[in-house]
Design a protein around this motif. Structure first.
Motif, PDB file in Angstrom:
ATOM      1  N   TRP A  97      -0.558  -2.421  -5.649  1.00 46.47           N
ATOM      2  CA  TRP A  97      -0.411  -3.510  -4.696  1.00 46.47           C
ATOM      3  C   TRP A  97       0.685  -4.504  -5.101  1.00 46.47           C
ATOM      4  O   TRP A  97       1.016  -5.414  -4.343  1.00 46.47           O
ATOM      5  N   ASP A 130      -9.674   1.921  -3.072  1.00 49.24           N
ATOM      6  CA  ASP A 130      -9.681   0.590  -2.477  1.00 49.24           C
ATOM      7  C   ASP A 130     -10.715   0.533  -1.357  1.00 49.24           C
ATOM      8  O   ASP A 130     -10.803   1.449  -0.524  1.00 49.24           O
ATOM      9  N   LEU A 140     -10.418  -3.541  -5.340  1.00 51.25           N
ATOM     10  CA  LEU A 140      -9.083  -2.979  -5.540  1.00 51.25           C
ATOM     11  C   LEU A 140      -9.009  -2.484  -6.984  1.00 51.25           C
ATOM     12  O   LEU A 140      -8.739  -3.253  -7.910  1.00 51.25           O
ATOM     13  N   VAL A 186       0.863  -1.162   0.000  1.00 50.43           N
ATOM     14  CA  VAL A 186       0.000   0.000   0.000  1.00 50.43           C
ATOM     15  C   VAL A 186       0.909   1.225   0.000  1.00 50.43           C
ATOM     16  O   VAL A 186       1.619   1.464   0.955  1.00 50.43           O
TER      17      VAL A 186
END
Length: 770
Positions: free
Chosen positions: A249, A222, A243, A189
């Motif tokens: 990611w 997200d 996502l 993240v």
């Protein structure tokens, strides 16, 4: 100065369990410190415990100290190991410090701090404050927890007897410090788009009952949501996640290849239940607008859309079981050399299987549905440590050969030149079984198969086959037939063959007759061994007389008459090598041609190579020359070709020698046209030019000797004749009157130029004598 005094409570060999209360033990320490008279003040009060157990937790090697701090006390506590309920795991080297602790009327701590090492989360640090009323067993507090990578959690706790309530929020900016502990689907993240987490839950120590609700979101869009609840040995959970940009990611995926890039939007929902006896989980996921690429660009995807649905379960002591449905709905895939594109209907892969750690992966029911090709069914028992020892069963019904070849097989067969560029049409049904890495059974049905190599090396029309074979030592019938079967420019007519297979051997049941031009080929013997490993084929056949006119037309040669027949006693093929055992006899022009030491390497490859030796015995020159319209020559001709080598069916080297054979009863005569053509081949012409004034009065001449020798070396041809001449060599020595001698003057010529002379002599039918 007053002397320093201390009181130590040591239970080094004991294990304290409920009803012993840790808070009361600390309270007792505080009480002892407060009751001490100033003249006999205790400066340090310590507590040492080897082990302490509570509901769902265990602490080992506990050391506590109380020191005066003005009107309050300073509490220092260290725990070597603290085991907490799952999923919290264990903490090591826990150090807790409360500089302002009070015990009247309630236990209180303000401005506390702690450090610990978590087996799951790594280093931990934070601050805390709180209070606890021992009599009512009530308390509250707050904790700020700082983790590696700048991650932080703020918690509020409330205790009411055995009930614990917790709520809070967190900021997760980097998951990479826990790369090895997190599931493979979790990834980094970025700090520029951190996840904000909110959660609320509770747990009852007495009933082991709890619940949790957690949400997370980021500025990148997200979204994650989790719900869990349960009691004792039965827990349920569910959640969903969105996502929208997987590229953010990517870095945390442990198995992600170096240099690869990827992006796309992932959405999934999950649910599960765990009891004392079993575990059940379900996951539904979709991937949209996905793409990836390796550094070379040879493995890539664009605009991918996949969906998946899976259920996973395991009973205590049993294997893991899974069902899966995976659908490729949209987009393009490239795994060089293969390229594929999803059609209107999705490509589906489904299976149900079981796996036990350390054991085999069992696929009990599997299927692949490719709308433009057909459906496959499969079962397998795969051994990850020894894949070649696996058991596999695959079957398919009415497979479309055209699309199967174009979309699946052709990219992998490009290097196999015979199969790399085919036009195909037809249907295929099959079933195959492999045990311990060895083929055990094959069912095959071919219906109306048409194949054509675009280089015109091979073709089949309306090819049909039926086979039910097992490796059991029993004879199994094979039926094979076609309307037309062709190799290069030659085609075989309608045929039906019956053969028998026994394990990995094949043999023709009876001689077969195959139409060929205006004659036929009789196959007396056809056998094969080691079909499943290194096939070895053997053939013996006889060609009945066929028209040379029809044969030469098919081959694209100059058309000539006569008949042609042959006998092949033993032809063998193995690993791309074709070899003749014994000799091939060909009957042509009232004579015999014997082919010896025939060997062809990769006959259907990119560069086939043929080597052989040929003997020509008493060919009728009149029929031979008339067939090629070379000009009339009578007599008999014998000769040989040694060390013949053809590369891609073009001469690369040989040594050839041909000479007439005087035969009683056969005149040796040569026409004007033949004289002119032989003169052109030998590079002569001067003698003919001197005699043209009267040669035109005669149609033919007698000769004593006729012959030519040619040795090909690279691009040059070395020529010789029947005898040396003053300035060259005799190709023909005349006899009688008028006498004509043909002398060659050039012993070395360009091979392509020599071939051109021959072609022109044949095509023009010779030059007229003026």
């Amino acid at each position: 100065m007053r002397p320093r005094r201390s009181l130590s409570l040591h239970r080094g060999l004991s294990r304290l369990k409920p009803p012993f209360h840790f808070g009361r033990a600390l309270g007792g320490l505080v009480l002892l410190a407060g009751l001490s008279a100033p003249s006999a003040a205790i400066n340090v009060l310590s507590l040492d415990l080897e082990r302490l157990d509570g509901p769902g937790w265990t602490a080992r090697n506990i050391h506590g100290r109380l020191l005066p701090a003005g009107k309050a006390l300073s509490l220092q506590l260290s725990i070597r190991e603290l085991k907490l309920p799952a999923p919290l795991g264990s903490l090591r080297d826990v150090k807790l410090n409360c500089p302002q602790a009070q015990y009247r009327p309630d236990y209180q701590c303000a401005g506390g701090n702690f450090t610990a090492l978590s087996e799951r989360l790594g280093p931990l640090a934070g601050q805390f404050s709180g209070n606890y009323a021992s009599a009512e067993q009530r308390g509250s507090g707050s904790i700020t927890l700082k983790l590696a990578g700048g991650n932080q959690l703020d918690l509020k706790l409330a205790l009411n007897g055995p009930d614990i309530q917790v709520q809070g929020q967190g900021l997760i900016s980097d998951l990479r410090p826990w790369r090895d502990q997190l599931p493979a689907m979790l990834v980094n993240v970025p700090a520029t788009q951190p996840l904000t987490v909110n959660f609320k839950g509770g747990y009852q120590l007495s009933d082991k009952k709890g619940n949790l609700v957690a949400t997370a979101s980021s500025r990148a869009g997200d979204r994650l949501h989790l719900r869990a609840q349960g009691q004792a040995t039965q827990w349920r959970w569910a959640g969903e996640a969105i996502l929208p940009k997987l590229a953010t990611w990517q870095p945390l995926i442990k198995a992600w290849p170096k240099g690869w890039t990827a992006d796309g939007a992932l959405q999934f929902a999950f649910a599960g239940e765990q009891t004392r006896d079993a575990l059940h989980m379900k996951v539904d996921a979709s991937l949209k607008n996905a793409r990836f690429s390796d550094p070379s660009g040879l493995k890539a995807a664009e605009n991918l859309q996949f969906s998946a649905s899976s259920q996973i379960s395991r009973a205590t002591g049993g294997p893991w079981r899974q069902t899966m449905l995976l659908q490729w709905e949209k987009g393009e895939l490239l795994f060089d050399p293969w390229y594929g594109q999803a059609g209107v209907e999705p490509v589906q892969l489904r299976y149900a299987g079981a796996w036990r750690p350390g054991g085999a992966l069992v696929l009990e029911q599997g299927g692949l549905d490719w709308p433009s090709i057909g459906s496959l069914q499969f079962q397998a028992r795969l051994r990850p440590q020894a894949l070649r020892q696996s058991d596999i069963h695959v079957s398919g019904e009415n497979i479309n050969i055209t699309t199967a070849y174009e979309q699946i097989l052709q990219p992998f067969l490009k290097s196999q030149t015979l199969l790399g560029n085919l036009e195909s049409r037809g249907k295929l049904s099959f079933s195959t079984e492999i045990q311990q890495g060895r083929a055990q059974a094959l069912m095959l049905r071919l219906a109306g198969l048409d194949l054509r190599d675009q280089a015109n090396r091979f073709m089949a029309e309306d090819l049909n086959a039926q086979l039910d074979w097992r490796r059991d030592g029993q004879p199994r019938p094979l039926h094979l037939g076609w309307r037309q079967l062709g190799f290069y420019r030659l085609q075989l007519g309608p045929t039906a063959l019956d053969a028998t297979m026994r394990d990995d051997q094949l043999a023709l049941d009876r001689p077969a007759v195959i139409p060929f031009l205006d004659g036929q080929i009789r196959i007396d013997t056809l056998r094969a061994n080691h079909l499943l490993s290194d096939p070895q084929w053997r053939l013996s056949t006889v060609l009945s007389p066929v028209s040379m006119t029809a044969l030469t037309k098919k081959l694209g040669w100059p058309v000539f008459g006569g008949q042609f027949s042959a006998e092949i006693p033993d032809l063998r093929y193995q690993a791309g090598e074709l070899q003749l055992g014994g000799a091939l006899w060909v009957a042509a022009f009232d004579g015999q041609i014997r082919v010896r030491d025939l060997h062809v390497s990769e006959p259907f490859g990119a560069l086939p190579v043929l080597t052989a030796k040929l003997d020509f015995q008493r060919l009728n020159l009149e029929k031979f020359t008339q067939a090629f319209d070379f000009g009339r020559i009578t007599g008999a001709l014998s000769g040989q070709v040694q060390d013949l080598r053809l590369e891609n069916w073009e001469p690369a080297s040989f040594q050839a020698a041909f000479r007439n054979v005087p035969t009683p009863g056969i005149r040796q005569r040569i026409s004007q046209r033949a004289v002119e053509n032989l003169t052109r081949l030998g590079g002569g012409g001067a003698a003919a030019a001197l005699q043209r004034s009267f040669l035109r009065l005669f149609k033919e001449f007698g000769y004593a000797d006729l012959g030519l020798q040619v040795r090909l070396q690279g691009e040059r041809a070395l020529l010789d004749g029947v005898a040396p001449a003053r300035q060259g060599f005799y190709i023909l020595r005349g006899k009688g009157l008028p006498r004509v001698d043909i002398i060659g003057y050039n012993r070395e010529v360009d091979w392509q130029d020599f071939v051109t002379r021959v072609q022109e002599a044949v095509q023009r039918g010779g030059a007229k004598v003026q």
